[in-house]
Design a protein around this motif. Structure first.
Motif, PDB file in Angstrom:
ATOM      1  N   GLU A   1       0.825  -1.208   0.000  1.00 46.73           N
ATOM      2  CA  GLU A   1       0.000   0.000   0.000  1.00 46.73           C
ATOM      3  C   GLU A   1       0.862   1.261   0.000  1.00 46.73           C
ATOM      4  OE1 GLU A   1      -2.833   0.002   3.141  1.00 46.73           O
ATOM      5  OE2 GLU A   1      -3.687  -1.936   2.556  1.00 46.73           O
ATOM      6  N   ALA A   2       1.930   1.240   0.775  1.00 49.30           N
ATOM      7  CA  ALA A   2       2.819   2.404   0.835  1.00 49.30           C
ATOM      8  C   ALA A   2       3.508   2.624  -0.507  1.00 49.30           C
ATOM      9  CB  ALA A   2       3.853   2.222   1.936  1.00 49.30           C
ATOM     10  N   ALA A   3       3.903   1.546  -1.181  1.00 47.80           N
ATOM     11  CA  ALA A   3       4.563   1.675  -2.473  1.00 47.80           C
ATOM     12  C   ALA A   3       3.602   2.218  -3.525  1.00 47.80           C
ATOM     13  CB  ALA A   3       5.125   0.330  -2.916  1.00 47.80           C
ATOM     14  N   VAL A   4       2.361   1.753  -3.506  1.00 47.90           N
ATOM     15  CA  VAL A   4       1.364   2.261  -4.458  1.00 47.90           C
ATOM     16  C   VAL A   4       1.067   3.732  -4.178  1.00 47.90           C
ATOM     17  CG1 VAL A   4      -1.031   2.005  -5.215  1.00 47.90           C
ATOM     18  CG2 VAL A   4       0.394  -0.015  -4.878  1.00 47.90           C
ATOM     19  N   ARG A   5       1.067   4.125  -2.920  1.00 47.33           N
ATOM     20  CA  ARG A   5       0.866   5.535  -2.582  1.00 47.33           C
ATOM     21  C   ARG A   5       2.022   6.381  -3.113  1.00 47.33           C
ATOM     22  NH1 ARG A   5      -0.169   4.989   2.581  1.00 47.33           N
ATOM     23  NH2 ARG A   5       2.001   5.154   3.220  1.00 47.33           N
ATOM     24  N   ASP A   6       3.249   5.871  -3.021  1.00 47.03           N
ATOM     25  CA  ASP A   6       4.394   6.590  -3.583  1.00 47.03           C
ATOM     26  C   ASP A   6       4.284   6.712  -5.097  1.00 47.03           C
ATOM     27  OD1 ASP A   6       5.625   7.113  -1.182  1.00 47.03           O
ATOM     28  OD2 ASP A   6       6.934   5.347  -1.269  1.00 47.03           O
ATOM     29  N   VAL A   7       3.799   5.669  -5.756  1.00 45.92           N
ATOM     30  CA  VAL A   7       3.621   5.716  -7.208  1.00 45.92           C
ATOM     31  C   VAL A   7       2.620   6.806  -7.567  1.00 45.92           C
ATOM     32  CG1 VAL A   7       2.665   4.450  -9.176  1.00 45.92           C
ATOM     33  CG2 VAL A   7       4.274   3.324  -7.643  1.00 45.92           C
ATOM     34  N   GLU A   8       1.523   6.887  -6.830  1.00 42.64           N
ATOM     35  CA  GLU A   8       0.462   7.830  -7.165  1.00 42.64           C
ATOM     36  C   GLU A   8       0.804   9.263  -6.774  1.00 42.64           C
ATOM     37  OE1 GLU A   8      -2.786   6.116  -5.077  1.00 42.64           O
ATOM     38  OE2 GLU A   8      -3.137   4.574  -6.595  1.00 42.64           O
ATOM     39  N   THR A   9       1.427   9.467  -5.617  1.00 41.53           N
ATOM     40  CA  THR A   9       1.634  10.834  -5.133  1.00 41.53           C
ATOM     41  C   THR A   9       2.972  11.438  -5.529  1.00 41.53           C
ATOM     42  OG1 THR A   9       2.481  10.003  -3.025  1.00 41.53           O
ATOM     43  CG2 THR A   9       0.123  10.483  -3.156  1.00 41.53           C
ATOM     44  N   HIS A  10       4.047  10.629  -5.558  1.00 39.53           N
ATOM     45  CA  HIS A  10       5.382  11.169  -5.778  1.00 39.53           C
ATOM     46  C   HIS A  10       5.983  10.805  -7.132  1.00 39.53           C
ATOM     47  CE1 HIS A  10       5.483  12.499  -1.652  1.00 39.53           C
ATOM     48  NE2 HIS A  10       5.263  11.270  -1.217  1.00 39.53           N
TER      49      HIS A  10
ATOM     50  N   ALA B   1       2.744   5.251 -12.678  1.00 39.81           N
ATOM     51  CA  ALA B   1       1.694   4.226 -12.702  1.00 39.81           C
ATOM     52  C   ALA B   1       1.618   3.569 -14.074  1.00 39.81           C
ATOM     53  CB  ALA B   1       0.355   4.841 -12.324  1.00 39.81           C
ATOM     54  N   ASP B   2       1.719   4.358 -15.145  1.00 42.49           N
ATOM     55  CA  ASP B   2       1.694   3.793 -16.496  1.00 42.49           C
ATOM     56  C   ASP B   2       2.930   2.938 -16.759  1.00 42.49           C
ATOM     57  OD1 ASP B   2      -0.708   5.058 -16.968  1.00 42.49           O
ATOM     58  OD2 ASP B   2       0.208   6.766 -18.017  1.00 42.49           O
ATOM     59  N   VAL B   3       4.083   3.400 -16.303  1.00 41.85           N
ATOM     60  CA  VAL B   3       5.324   2.651 -16.496  1.00 41.85           C
ATOM     61  C   VAL B   3       5.257   1.323 -15.748  1.00 41.85           C
ATOM     62  CG1 VAL B   3       7.797   2.644 -16.001  1.00 41.85           C
ATOM     63  CG2 VAL B   3       6.711   4.693 -16.916  1.00 41.85           C
TER      64      VAL B   3
END
Length: 116
Positions: free
Chosen positions: A41-50, A104-106
């Motif tokens: 979850e933390a990694a997906v949050r980093d993908v989306e926000t940062h 996210a696309d990558v």
């Protein structure tokens, strides 16, 4: 009254093991450097926000090798790389992409191209 002490024999240091945590293996290929992405979850949050990819990498790889491997395999431009070594001994890399690329696309493209 003068004090007198016996001088002890002092041999030169002859270290049999230098204190290097992990010997650096130069010129690893990009497929040996990158292991797999992290999908917590933390990694997906980093993908989306940062706009950041979170990838498990080889412990012996340095930041320059990680950056070159990500640019070579995924075809993106990397802004910076931060790394840490987890308590289980694996190295985790936080790879921030420049603004022209969407992490996210990558990540979606990279996971679907390798599963076929």
């Amino acid at each position: 009254m003068t004090s007198w002490h016996v001088s002890t024999l002092r041999d030169e240091r002859n270290a049999s093991n230098f204190r290097i945590s992990a010997q650096h293996i130069p010129r690893q290929g990009p497929y040996e450097v990158l292991k797999h992405p992290v999908f917590t979850e933390a990694a997906v949050r980093d993908v989306e926000t940062h706009n950041m990819l979170v990838i498990i990498v080889d412990v012996l790889a340095d930041k320059g090798e990680i950056k070159a491997a990500v640019q070579d395999i995924l075809g993106v431009k990397v802004k910076k790389v931060n790394t840490l070594i987890r308590p289980d001994g694996k190295k985790k890399a936080f790879v921030q992409l420049i603004q022209g690329y969407n992490a996210a696309d990558v990540l979606h493209r990279g996971t679907h191209s390798s599963s076929g």
